[in-house]
Scaffold this motif. Sequence first.
Motif, PDB file in Angstrom:
ATOM      1  N   ILE A 170      31.808  46.265  49.224  1.00  0.00           N
ATOM      2  CA  ILE A 170      32.216  46.983  50.442  1.00  0.00           C
ATOM      3  C   ILE A 170      33.737  47.042  50.525  1.00  0.00           C
ATOM      4  O   ILE A 170      34.315  48.084  50.860  1.00  0.00           O
ATOM      5  CB  ILE A 170      31.585  46.327  51.692  1.00  0.00           C
ATOM      6  N   PHE A 171      34.393  45.939  50.194  1.00  0.00           N
ATOM      7  CA  PHE A 171      35.857  45.918  50.152  1.00  0.00           C
ATOM      8  C   PHE A 171      36.375  46.954  49.152  1.00  0.00           C
ATOM      9  O   PHE A 171      37.315  47.708  49.443  1.00  0.00           O
ATOM     10  CB  PHE A 171      36.352  44.518  49.786  1.00  0.00           C
ATOM     11  N   GLY A 226      26.179  36.488  49.227  1.00  0.00           N
ATOM     12  CA  GLY A 226      26.648  37.690  49.912  1.00  0.00           C
ATOM     13  C   GLY A 226      28.073  38.082  49.578  1.00  0.00           C
ATOM     14  O   GLY A 226      28.578  39.101  50.064  1.00  0.00           O
ATOM     15  N   ILE A 227      28.744  37.305  48.747  1.00  0.00           N
ATOM     16  CA  ILE A 227      30.138  37.589  48.396  1.00  0.00           C
ATOM     17  C   ILE A 227      30.223  38.858  47.543  1.00  0.00           C
ATOM     18  O   ILE A 227      31.136  39.667  47.713  1.00  0.00           O
ATOM     19  CB  ILE A 227      30.787  36.389  47.676  1.00  0.00           C
ATOM     20  N   GLN A 276      38.104  32.240  48.348  1.00  0.00           N
ATOM     21  CA  GLN A 276      37.377  31.539  49.405  1.00  0.00           C
ATOM     22  C   GLN A 276      38.295  30.410  49.836  1.00  0.00           C
ATOM     23  O   GLN A 276      38.602  29.520  49.034  1.00  0.00           O
ATOM     24  CB  GLN A 276      36.036  31.014  48.911  1.00  0.00           C
ATOM     25  N   THR A 306      28.205  41.492  47.652  1.00  0.00           N
ATOM     26  CA  THR A 306      28.028  42.621  48.569  1.00  0.00           C
ATOM     27  C   THR A 306      29.311  42.874  49.346  1.00  0.00           C
ATOM     28  O   THR A 306      29.788  44.007  49.441  1.00  0.00           O
ATOM     29  CB  THR A 306      26.866  42.343  49.541  1.00  0.00           C
ATOM     30  N   GLN A 307      29.894  41.814  49.890  1.00  0.00           N
ATOM     31  CA  GLN A 307      31.135  41.939  50.655  1.00  0.00           C
ATOM     32  C   GLN A 307      32.257  42.507  49.787  1.00  0.00           C
ATOM     33  O   GLN A 307      33.043  43.342  50.241  1.00  0.00           O
ATOM     34  CB  GLN A 307      31.535  40.576  51.219  1.00  0.00           C
ATOM     35  N   THR A 308      32.318  42.084  48.537  1.00  0.00           N
ATOM     36  CA  THR A 308      33.368  42.556  47.632  1.00  0.00           C
ATOM     37  C   THR A 308      33.185  44.033  47.296  1.00  0.00           C
ATOM     38  O   THR A 308      34.163  44.786  47.228  1.00  0.00           O
ATOM     39  CB  THR A 308      33.410  41.694  46.363  1.00  0.00           C
TER      40      THR A 308
END
Length: 152
Positions: A102-103, A95-96, A57, A98-100
């Motif tokens: 997806i990554f 939400g990090i 971040q 979830t984002q991770t």
Amino acid sequence: MNINYQKAAISDLTILLELVEEFHETENLPFDKNSDRNVLIELLRNESFGQIWLILQKDEVIGYIVLTLGYSLEYRGRDAFVDEFYLRPKHRGQGIGTQTLIFAEEICHNLGVQALHLEVDFENIKAQKLYHRVGYQKHARFLMTKLMNEEA
């Protein structure tokens, strides 16, 4: 939210060991600095085993995710396992995670992975909800493990 990912390298070993120690302490997993250091070096040097990604971040490392690679007849080819996924506590619930995930799926797609697996403790309801929300499903099976080396 400005989250970036950086493939870990040998030069990241100090921060990786710090994060692994935090994760293992949180999950009541054994941690041995020398052994874990050697295993991390082996993984970082051999991408056929998998990849480690730092979660950042701005310029601050806030976690990591480890994807290990395998091969499965059942899943028709290469599969992967989220071996470890850790976010420092103050960065959770934003939400990090979830984002991770997806990554990680994007990385797997680029690697030709047919199935991505992970495991979660029965008591970790928050993580289970996250994993269900992004499409992971329970199996009617148990993950069972036999250690082939007492050091593992």
